[in-house]
Design an enzyme around this catalytic site. Structure first.
Site, PDB file in Angstrom:
ATOM      1  N   GLU A 185     -10.854 -18.669 -38.178  1.00 33.30           N
ATOM      2  CA  GLU A 185     -11.166 -17.255 -38.346  1.00 33.30           C
ATOM      3  C   GLU A 185     -12.652 -16.878 -38.318  1.00 33.30           C
ATOM      4  O   GLU A 185     -13.006 -15.806 -37.812  1.00 33.30           O
ATOM      5  CB  GLU A 185     -10.513 -16.739 -39.636  1.00 33.30           C
ATOM      6  CG  GLU A 185      -9.013 -16.542 -39.456  1.00 33.30           C
ATOM      7  CD  GLU A 185      -8.225 -16.509 -40.747  1.00 33.30           C
ATOM      8  OE1 GLU A 185      -8.295 -17.507 -41.482  1.00 33.30           O
ATOM      9  OE2 GLU A 185      -7.552 -15.507 -41.013  1.00 33.30           O
ATOM     10  N   VAL A 241       0.861  -1.185   0.000  1.00 35.04           N
ATOM     11  CA  VAL A 241       0.000   0.000   0.000  1.00 35.04           C
ATOM     12  C   VAL A 241       0.898   1.235   0.000  1.00 35.04           C
ATOM     13  O   VAL A 241       0.692   2.173  -0.774  1.00 35.04           O
ATOM     14  CB  VAL A 241      -0.922  -0.015   1.238  1.00 35.04           C
ATOM     15  CG1 VAL A 241      -1.777   1.234   1.278  1.00 35.04           C
ATOM     16  CG2 VAL A 241      -1.784  -1.274   1.234  1.00 35.04           C
ATOM     17  N   ALA A 242       1.930   1.226   0.852  1.00 35.82           N
ATOM     18  CA  ALA A 242       2.826   2.384   0.929  1.00 35.82           C
ATOM     19  C   ALA A 242       3.505   2.622  -0.408  1.00 35.82           C
ATOM     20  O   ALA A 242       3.662   3.771  -0.839  1.00 35.82           O
ATOM     21  CB  ALA A 242       3.874   2.153   2.020  1.00 35.82           C
ATOM     22  N   GLY A 243       3.897   1.519  -1.071  1.00 37.48           N
ATOM     23  CA  GLY A 243       4.555   1.652  -2.378  1.00 37.48           C
ATOM     24  C   GLY A 243       3.639   2.339  -3.372  1.00 37.48           C
ATOM     25  O   GLY A 243       4.072   3.171  -4.173  1.00 37.48           O
ATOM     26  N   ASN A 244       2.356   1.995  -3.317  1.00 38.37           N
ATOM     27  CA  ASN A 244       1.396   2.623  -4.226  1.00 38.37           C
ATOM     28  C   ASN A 244       1.301   4.128  -3.945  1.00 38.37           C
ATOM     29  O   ASN A 244       1.318   4.953  -4.861  1.00 38.37           O
ATOM     30  CB  ASN A 244       0.020   1.960  -4.074  1.00 38.37           C
ATOM     31  CG  ASN A 244      -0.975   2.450  -5.108  1.00 38.37           C
ATOM     32  OD1 ASN A 244      -1.266   3.635  -5.156  1.00 38.37           O
ATOM     33  ND2 ASN A 244      -1.489   1.542  -5.923  1.00 38.37           N
ATOM     34  N   GLN A 286       5.608 -17.904 -39.255  1.00 39.46           N
ATOM     35  CA  GLN A 286       4.563 -18.711 -39.891  1.00 39.46           C
ATOM     36  C   GLN A 286       4.947 -19.006 -41.339  1.00 39.46           C
ATOM     37  O   GLN A 286       4.179 -19.641 -42.046  1.00 39.46           O
ATOM     38  CB  GLN A 286       3.241 -17.926 -39.905  1.00 39.46           C
ATOM     39  CG  GLN A 286       2.647 -17.618 -38.553  1.00 39.46           C
ATOM     40  CD  GLN A 286       1.462 -16.672 -38.662  1.00 39.46           C
ATOM     41  OE1 GLN A 286       1.563 -15.498 -38.350  1.00 39.46           O
ATOM     42  NE2 GLN A 286       0.310 -17.170 -39.086  1.00 39.46           N
TER      43      GLN A 286
HETATM   44  C1  LIG Z   1       0.451  -4.547 -13.740  1.00 38.91           C
HETATM   45  C2  LIG Z   1       0.137  -3.546 -12.681  1.00 38.91           C
HETATM   46  C3  LIG Z   1      -1.150  -3.104 -12.531  1.00 38.91           C
HETATM   47  C4  LIG Z   1      -1.453  -2.163 -11.563  1.00 38.91           C
HETATM   48  N1  LIG Z   1      -2.738  -1.730 -11.453  1.00 38.91           N
HETATM   49  C5  LIG Z   1      -3.045  -0.813 -10.506  1.00 38.91           C
HETATM   50  C6  LIG Z   1      -4.382  -0.353 -10.360  1.00 38.91           C
HETATM   51  O1  LIG Z   1      -5.308  -0.820 -11.039  1.00 38.91           O
HETATM   52  N2  LIG Z   1      -4.633   0.586  -9.419  1.00 38.91           N
HETATM   53  C7  LIG Z   1      -3.654   1.083  -8.624  1.00 38.91           C
HETATM   54  O2  LIG Z   1      -3.937   1.910  -7.774  1.00 38.91           O
HETATM   55  N3  LIG Z   1      -2.393   0.644  -8.716  1.00 38.91           N
HETATM   56  C8  LIG Z   1      -2.056  -0.272  -9.652  1.00 38.91           C
HETATM   57  N4  LIG Z   1      -0.774  -0.712  -9.757  1.00 38.91           N
HETATM   58  C9  LIG Z   1       0.258  -0.154  -8.876  1.00 38.91           C
HETATM   59  C10 LIG Z   1       0.583  -1.085  -7.719  1.00 38.91           C
HETATM   60  O3  LIG Z   1      -0.424  -1.015  -6.762  1.00 38.91           O
HETATM   61  C11 LIG Z   1       1.921  -0.645  -7.177  1.00 38.91           C
HETATM   62  O4  LIG Z   1       2.884  -1.024  -8.127  1.00 38.91           O
HETATM   63  C12 LIG Z   1       2.293  -1.271  -5.855  1.00 38.91           C
HETATM   64  O5  LIG Z   1       1.350  -1.025  -4.877  1.00 38.91           O
HETATM   65  C13 LIG Z   1       3.634  -0.692  -5.412  1.00 38.91           C
HETATM   66  O6  LIG Z   1       4.053  -1.334  -4.236  1.00 38.91           O
HETATM   67  P1  LIG Z   1       5.524  -1.930  -4.117  1.00 38.91           P
HETATM   68  O7  LIG Z   1       5.661  -2.427  -2.738  1.00 38.91           O
HETATM   69  O8  LIG Z   1       5.771  -2.907  -5.178  1.00 38.91           O
HETATM   70  O9  LIG Z   1       6.363  -0.618  -4.343  1.00 38.91           O
HETATM   71  P2  LIG Z   1       7.815  -0.508  -4.943  1.00 38.91           P
HETATM   72  O10 LIG Z   1       7.766  -0.747  -6.396  1.00 38.91           O
HETATM   73  O11 LIG Z   1       8.748  -1.324  -4.166  1.00 38.91           O
HETATM   74  O12 LIG Z   1       8.066   1.022  -4.682  1.00 38.91           O
HETATM   75  C14 LIG Z   1       7.318   2.009  -5.313  1.00 38.91           C
HETATM   76  C15 LIG Z   1       7.740   3.366  -4.807  1.00 38.91           C
HETATM   77  O13 LIG Z   1       7.393   3.476  -3.447  1.00 38.91           O
HETATM   78  C16 LIG Z   1       8.506   3.805  -2.640  1.00 38.91           C
HETATM   79  N5  LIG Z   1       8.263   3.161  -1.348  1.00 38.91           N
HETATM   80  C17 LIG Z   1       7.873   1.887  -1.155  1.00 38.91           C
HETATM   81  N6  LIG Z   1       7.645   1.687   0.151  1.00 38.91           N
HETATM   82  C18 LIG Z   1       7.900   2.844   0.788  1.00 38.91           C
HETATM   83  C19 LIG Z   1       7.832   3.264   2.146  1.00 38.91           C
HETATM   84  N7  LIG Z   1       7.435   2.456   3.118  1.00 38.91           N
HETATM   85  N8  LIG Z   1       8.180   4.535   2.417  1.00 38.91           N
HETATM   86  C20 LIG Z   1       8.569   5.384   1.463  1.00 38.91           C
HETATM   87  N9  LIG Z   1       8.636   5.050   0.160  1.00 38.91           N
HETATM   88  C21 LIG Z   1       8.301   3.781  -0.167  1.00 38.91           C
HETATM   89  C22 LIG Z   1       9.680   3.334  -3.431  1.00 38.91           C
HETATM   90  O14 LIG Z   1      10.811   4.050  -3.131  1.00 38.91           O
HETATM   91  C23 LIG Z   1       9.217   3.587  -4.865  1.00 38.91           C
HETATM   92  O15 LIG Z   1       9.458   4.918  -5.205  1.00 38.91           O
HETATM   93  C24 LIG Z   1      -0.437  -1.656 -10.714  1.00 38.91           C
HETATM   94  C25 LIG Z   1       0.867  -2.120 -10.865  1.00 38.91           C
HETATM   95  C26 LIG Z   1       1.165  -3.046 -11.835  1.00 38.91           C
HETATM   96  C27 LIG Z   1       2.564  -3.528 -11.985  1.00 38.91           C
END
Ligand SMILES: Cc1cc2nc3c(=O)[nH]c(=O)nc-3n(C[C@H](O)[C@H](O)[C@H](O)COP(=O)(O)OP(=O)(O)OC[C@H]3O[C@@H](n4cnc5c(N)ncnc54)[C@H](O)[C@@H]3O)c2cc1C
Ligand code: FES
Ligand code: FES
Length: 1279
Positions: free
Chosen positions: A1224, A320-323, A729
């Site tokens: 097709e 969630v934080a990453g988002n 193909q």
């Molecule tokens: C195919 C795909 C579909 C998606 N569809 C949606 C969608 O429909 N709706 C939607 O809302 N989102 C969508 N997302 C986004 C997805 O929710 C985020 O990629 C994910 O939540 C990021 O979390 P992570 O832990 O992987 O972050 P990371 O990729 O690890 O980090 C993302 C960013 O957050 C920072 N970060 C991470 N944790 C912290 C922390 N604790 N404190 C400070 N900075 C931090 C990192 O430095 C980086 O800048 C999609 C992503 C993908 C790949």
């Protein structure tokens, strides 16, 4: 840098402990597994987390209680370093053909859930992820589990049908029935953490200037961030690293992994609500929301919205934080998580590294307005709302799941239900307005104390809303987004009314769409026992290999000392090339050479593919993404990096010609390729007509979306020879082009095709140029070179289905008989010709569809634009022209106020008619097929019910459409060759010249061989004795391409010719060995044949002549009925039911043919409803060049109820073994979905007096549908 750690990653891989010394922190788990461990089951198709083909199981310690859990994840996004201390299971660890298939794998085989097989391991691993944690999943969980896995071939139905048998109560549910004999790692107790046990410890890994640091505590993290700042180091914090699937990560010399910091993995539920740590995945928050849904009225809506965020693989690991941090970094990201959490009043606890770890709580609005330098999100709290609060969220996207929001919103509203007023402190948040989620404070203030059921309040509130939330005009879809502002507000306010106070016709506008568990039905004849195994529904020969990941595709072939090539492509669409300077790229360690048009010439090669196309642009660039050269390096990563360093200078940069209107304005046409064709007298026809109907219809590009992009591997050999592995193909064309390119006789060029991971026409002509580019490099360097296009390069530079525009004038009698047609058709073909195609006269084969119309005048022109040359895409010309014709029928019906099916039936061909292409319809069952599906789908009664539904519902409308198709295919002069070898042990090896790309050719060929050879022996020839070998031009010399639906039949025909020769030679032996009417066994026969010196190798060749009744061998008819439901306020569309009936003659393999019906129809749904190309009009760049932007149907977009049938008791005297093609025709039937949507929209429009014809182009995306409906604000009622 912290002093702790080891420069090594250790983890358990399929039960075996693996240590990787000094791994590159930028390398993904998927890349490592494929390239270093040779685990080629997982496929890196998109590398964006968008397709699911790379899914693996990650088991480790997650969450608060430290228990071991299993999560399916996208290995293309997971960094290798992050799996230290965990367990990784790939498809190879689940089961194998030798050790035994896991029930998930055998189920997908049994239910015919594989076609090309590229998606199959990913499907298996997603399902495995579910059953590892839950051996009795519910049907709903099974249905939901494929939300992150795309399949372009099957239409998902057979996969879902198979997987549902693993759900609770299903026939395959429960402990693995193979466990006793299985030797795969899956059977071992992987609940033990084994050698990698315990919570992973600190880790520091450095390679090539990039360091991965896994921190064990907050204090360490803070100290690390402070130290990095003081040294000027760039740090990127990661948790799941899934954001890299959306945005290219910024360069950093330190990557700080926070996923194991205990403080960040905590969760708690208390008075203030649910609190999760800054490294807690979205999936874990969802579990908490579900478990505590009683606590707050916001928790269930939040949970439901999160189900539409990304897909389970991303949610399993993405935090969630990453988002939230990602939204902070990229304000243009329309994050669902940010919007809904802001509306829910979530608060963040932040830790400030540069302020000695000071902590502060902030709301999301403040969060987006502050600097994140040195800030760590420690906690997120989702508060509890009073029971009186209503919490509502909305999202529209191009697809139901795995699609980012085009716009979203969250509403927190408190009401005084007695007074009918909004009270308290409303919160309204919209995403997709402009950068960051936006609070609508003025609207909130305005609403306080106002009635929520007063239309005037709504109108005024909308005015306030539109004034305060000014849409970013540089973003796409402004009109649509503007309409959604009002749409969401209306829905939210209407939802505040007590349920029984909402007027019945308005209820559906606020009822949440709940997709039921989808179902399917298939129907086909049992076949003819006299011809078995022909006509039996036998699974594909390689289905087991596909399900276990053992099936090899081109890029799975390993060669020693190989090099990797990456294209350098143009970044403008129309310009002269001034200079190309590769100096910086060549200086990069690992780069071997740069090849361009200039070096090709200097090396004595030929830079032309066919007549029209350069392999590398020499002097002028004609489209964005055009290859300018090739970097060759010792690794793919280096080649990719270096390609970006090549400097290209352009002059004479012109604004590109991209659209029909651009081409008309610039008079840019391939003048010699048009068509001016007439029959009868349209003048007379119009005179005889009662009504003249005029209109326009358009359809757009469609990307093939093969999970295997264009690929080649070239291996130079002795004596100037070269071996070319190509995913083509058309091996003969590749052989020819490589020969011409290298200036080499064709006997020195051997092309091999292993199997193709999806093609759909893209690899008919377009493989040749890539094979040539790769061959130049391999020949020049005398080393094996592989060229594997990434998805963006593939989409930018390789042509797609071509767009059409048709202006029509139809003359028709009052009773619906069409007399006369005048058509002006434009085709946008791109910058050059895709070899000889298209010749616009091919329109004549399809444009009439199933209708006998006497007078025609067709004028067609092909626009020359600054786009890559379009190419074949499944059902080329057919799909587009059927759509034109059927749109005219719909238009005519609308004007005449007749049901469209009546107009269709009135004009339908009958036996004895001749089509406009000159095909005599000696057999024509168009009407029968149409009537049969009309009857079996209960079209009439459902039409009536839909009328009732529509009269009872104002804003959710339904439509139903029935469409027929005629499909013709020619096989004249198509050479197919087979070589059948019977070995002394009785095994049979078959070489033939058709490419297996998922269409089930191999199994049909083997069935025919088994029937033919088996006629000599007692009990027939078991198909297990037959192997279809890889295709090679050594045997398949100068053969036809595989395409146009007829390949399986022709390949089988050539094999039958060879088998007949063998049968003839062995007949006497068989007779000799026959005693008491008992024929010999196969072994006895072959042994005797060997002993008697019989030649057990035979070649079969066919070169069919033209059909007797016209240019085509035969004609096939089909019909389909589709019912759709549309929320006309938002444009949200769902397909409720589809019934398809296809005349497949006497099917050679009904399971394969049904698979083609299902797959083609769903591909068609994408074309007609969601797949949209968007270009940057300034430089011609394709904006939709990723899985993030381009949306093929997911498993949640297929019809709720999907019934596919083959016409019973059919037989085709003109076909091979009385069969007909299947690949097709069903594609064209998917236009019935668009018409059903159009009818729903039309049914809405009449409510506000819009009775005029409402045209709808393809694709009818959510945006187009809502704009077509154009609901007037004045009509948004509350009473
Ligand atoms: C195919 C795909 C579909 C998606 N569809 C949606 C969608 O429909 N709706 C939607 O809302 N989102 C969508 N997302 C986004 C997805 O929710 C985020 O990629 C994910 O939540 C990021 O979390 P992570 O832990 O992987 O972050 P990371 O990729 O690890 O980090 C993302 C960013 O957050 C920072 N970060 C991470 N944790 C912290 C922390 N604790 N404190 C400070 N900075 C931090 C990192 O430095 C980086 O800048 C999609 C992503 C993908 C790949
Ligand atoms: S390759 Fe990983 S999701 Fe597509
Ligand atoms: S079988 Fe699913 S993509 Fe081909």
């Amino acid at each position: 840098m912290p002093s702790f750690g080891r420069n090594r990653v250790e983890f358990e891989l399929n039960g075996e402990v693996v240590a990787v010394e000094e791994p590159d922190p930028r390398v993904s788990l998927g890349e490592y597994l494929r390239s270093e461990r040779g685990l080629s089951g997982l496929q890196l198709s998109c590398r964006q987390g968008g397709c699911g083909a790379c899914t693996v199981l990650l088991s480790g310690l997650e969450g608060k209680d430290g228990g071991l859990d299993h999560r399916s994840v996208n290995s293309c996004l997971v960094p290798l370093c992050s799996v230290d201390g965990k367990k990784v299971t790939t498809v190879e660890g689940v089961g194998s053909v030798k050790a035994g298939l896991h029930p998930i794998q055998s189920t997908i085989v049994e239910y015919h859930g594989t076609q090309c097989g590229m998606c199959t391991p990913g499907m298996v691993m997603s399902m495995y992820g579910l059953v590892r944690g839950n051996s009795e999943p519910t049907s709903q969980q099974v249905e939901d589990q494929l939300d992150g896995n795309l399949c372009r071939c099957t239409g998902y139905r057979p996969i879902l049908d198979g997987f549902q048998t693993l759900a609770k109560g299903g026939k395959n549910c429960g402990p693995c029935n193979q466990a006793a004999r299985c030797t795969s790692t899956c059977a071992k107790d992987i609940e033990e953490m084994g050698a990698c046990g315990g919570r992973p410890t600190r880790l520091v890994i450095t390679k090539d200037g990039v360091t991965w640091v896994r921190l064990a505590s907050l204090q360490e993290l803070y100290a690390f961030l402070r130290s990095a700042k003081s040294k000027g180091d760039k740090v990127r914090i990661v948790k799941g690293n899934t954001a890299s699937g959306v945005y290219k990560p910024p360069s950093a010399n330190f990557i700080a992994d926070i996923s194991e910091i205990p403080d960040l993995t905590k969760v708690s539920v208390g008075e203030s609500g649910i609190t999760i740590g800054g490294a807690v995945p979205i999936a874990d928050l969802m579990k908490l929301l579900e478990a505590n849904s009683e606590l707050s009225p916001s928790y269930e809506p939040l949970l439901n919205h999160l189900k539409r965020v990304a897909h389970h693989q991303v949610r399993n690991i993405g935090s969630v934080a990453g988002n939230l941090a990602m939204t902070h970094e990229h304000g243009d990201f329309t994050s669902d998580v940010s919007t809904i959490l802001m509306a829910a009043g979530a608060t963040l606890k932040l830790g400030f590294a540069h302020n000695n770890g000071a902590e502060q709580s902030v709301g999301l609005e403040d969060f987006f307005n502050m600097s994140l330098e040195g800030v760590v999100i420690l906690e997120i709290t989702v508060p509890i709302m009073p029971k009186t609060t209503r919490f509502l969220t909305y999202k529209v996207a191009l697809r139901r799941v795995n699609a980012h929001a085009l716009m979203n919103a969250g509403f927190k509203l408190e009401v005084d239900s007695k007074k009918g007023l909004i009270v308290g402190s409303p919160v309204i948040v919209y995403g997709g307005v402009k950068e960051y989620p936006q609070r609508a404070r003025k609207t909130e203030d305005f609403l306080v104390g106002k009635s929520f059921s007063d239309r005037k309040v709504y109108s005024k509130a909308l005015e306030v809303l539109q004034n305060e939330l000014v849409l970013e005009s540089s973003w796409d879809r402004t009109a649509y987004r503007s309409s959604l502002l009002g749409a969401f507000l209306y829905k939210a306010l209407l939802s505040l009314l007590p349920e029984d106070a909402v007027p019945a016709p308005l209820r559906s506008a606020i009822a949440e769409y709940v997709r039921p568990i989808s179902t399917g039905e298939v129907n086909f004849d049992k076949g003819d026992p006299a011809e078995y195994p022909v006509s039996l529904p036998i699974p594909k020969l390689s289905a087991g290999l596909q399900a276990t990941g053992e099936a090899q595709f081109m890029d799975d072939i390993h060669v020693g000392g190989g090099l990797f090539a990456t294209y350098v492509t143009s970044t403008v669409a129309s310009a002269a090339i001034k200079t190309i300077n590769p100096a910086k790229a060549i200086a990069l360690r690992g780069v071997v050479t740069f090849i361009s048009a200039a070096t090709v010439k200097a090396d004595g090669y030929c830079n032309f593919v066919g007549e029209y196309e350069e392999v590398f642009a020499l002097s002028r660039v004609q489209y964005y993404g055009q290859p300018l050269g090739l970097i060759v390096a010792d690794s793919k990563r280096v080649a990719d990096e270096a390609a970006k360093l090549v400097d290209v200078e352009y002059t004479d940069i012109q604004k590109p010609i991209l659209t029909f209107d651009d081409a008309i304005a610039a008079n840019s046409f391939f003048s010699e390729r048009g068509i001016d064709w007439k029959t009868g007298s349209t003048k007379l026809g119009f005179q005889e007509s009662d009504v003249i109907v005029e209109g326009q219809v358009e359809s757009g590009h469609q990307y093939h979306h093969h999970l295997e992009t264009q690929r080649s591997l070239c291996i130079p050999g002795e004596d100037n020879s070269i071996e070319v592995f190509s995913s083509t193909q058309n091996p003969s064309m590749v052989q020819h082009c490589v020969g011409v390119g290298l200036n080499r006789p064709q006997h020195k060029v051997t092309v091999k095709v292993k199997r193709i991971g999806g093609a759909y026409g893209s690899k008919l002509n377009r493989s040749a140029c890539h094979a040539m580019a790769c061959a130049f490099a391999a020949d020049k360097l005398q080393k094996p070179v592989r060229l594997v296009l990434d998805m963006a390069t593939n989409m930018q530079g390789v042509g797609a289905r071509s767009p059409y525009r048709c202006n029509y004038k139809v003359g028709v009698s009052k009773d619906g008989h069409i007399k006369s047609l005048e058509l002006n058709i434009l085709n946008n073909h791109g910058a050059h010709f895709d070899f000889e195609n298209p010749d616009m006269s091919s329109i004549l084969a399809f444009i009439d569809n199933t209708y006998n119309i006497p007078h025609w005048d067709i004028n067609g022109k092909i626009a020359r634009t600054n786009l890559p040359a379009c190419t074949y895409m499944r059902g080329p010309v057919f799909v587009e022209t059927v759509f034109m014709m059927e749109t005219m029928i719909e238009h005519v019906a609308s004007v005449l106020q007749l049901p469209a099916d009546v107009v269709r039936e009135a004009n339908m061909y009958k036996a004895g008619d001749t089509t406009i292409a000159g095909q005599q319809l000696t057999q024509c069952n168009a009407k029968e097929v149409f009537s049969a599906v009309k009857e079996s789908s209960s079209y009439e009664s459902r039409s009536q019910k839909i009328k009732e539904f529509n009269s009872e519902n104002k804003f959710v409308k339904r439509g139903i459409s029935i469409v027929p198709v005629k499909f013709v295919a020619s096989w004249a002069a198509q050479q197919f060759i087979a070589l059948v070898n019977i070995y002394p042990d009785g095994s049979v090896g078959i070489h033939q010249s058709g490419c297996e790309m998922g269409q089930g050719l191999d199994v049909k060929v083997a069935q025919v061989a088994s029937m033919s050879l088996g006629s000599l022996v007692d009990g027939g020839l078991d198909m297990a004795n037959i192997r279809i070998n890889n295709l090679t031009t050594t045997v398949a010399n100068n053969v036809a391409e595989s395409g146009g639906s007829v390949t399986s039949e022709l390949a089988a025909m050539s094999v039958q010719v060879a088998c007949d020769k063998l049968v003839k030679r062995l007949k006497v032996t068989s007779k000799m060995l026959t005693t008491l009417n008992k024929k010999p066994s196969w072994q006895e026969l072959i042994q005797s044949g060997v002993d008697n010196g019989i030649d057990l190798q035979a070649r079969g060749r066919i070169y069919p002549s033209a059909g007797k009744s016209g240019p085509f061998q035969y004609v096939s008819f089909g019909a389909g009925v589709t019912e759709a439901e549309v929320d006309v306020i938002t444009g949200d569309t769902r397909i409720l039911r589809a019934d398809i009936l296809l005349d497949c003659g006497k099917s050679l393999n009904p399971a394969v043919d049904i698979g083609q019906v299902q797959g083609a129809f769903i591909q068609g749904l994408g074309f007609y409803l969601s797949e949209e190309y968007r270009y940057n009009s300034d430089n011609g760049q394709l904006i939709t060049d990723s899985t993030w932007e381009y949306k093929i149907p997911s498993s949640k977009d297929i019809p709720h109820d999907f019934r596919a049938s083959l016409l019973p008791n059919s037989s085709n005297p003109a076909g091979f073994l009385r069969s007909k093609f299947s690949g097709e025709p069903p594609y064209g039937l998917a236009c019935s979905a668009l018409f059903a949507v159009r009818q729903a929209v039309a049914a809405a429009r009449v409510q506000w007096g819009e009775n005029k014809w409402c045209s709808m182009s393809a694709p009818a995306t959510v945006e187009k549908v809502a704009l077509a409906a154009n609901v007037p604000v004045s009509f948004l009622a509350f009473s």
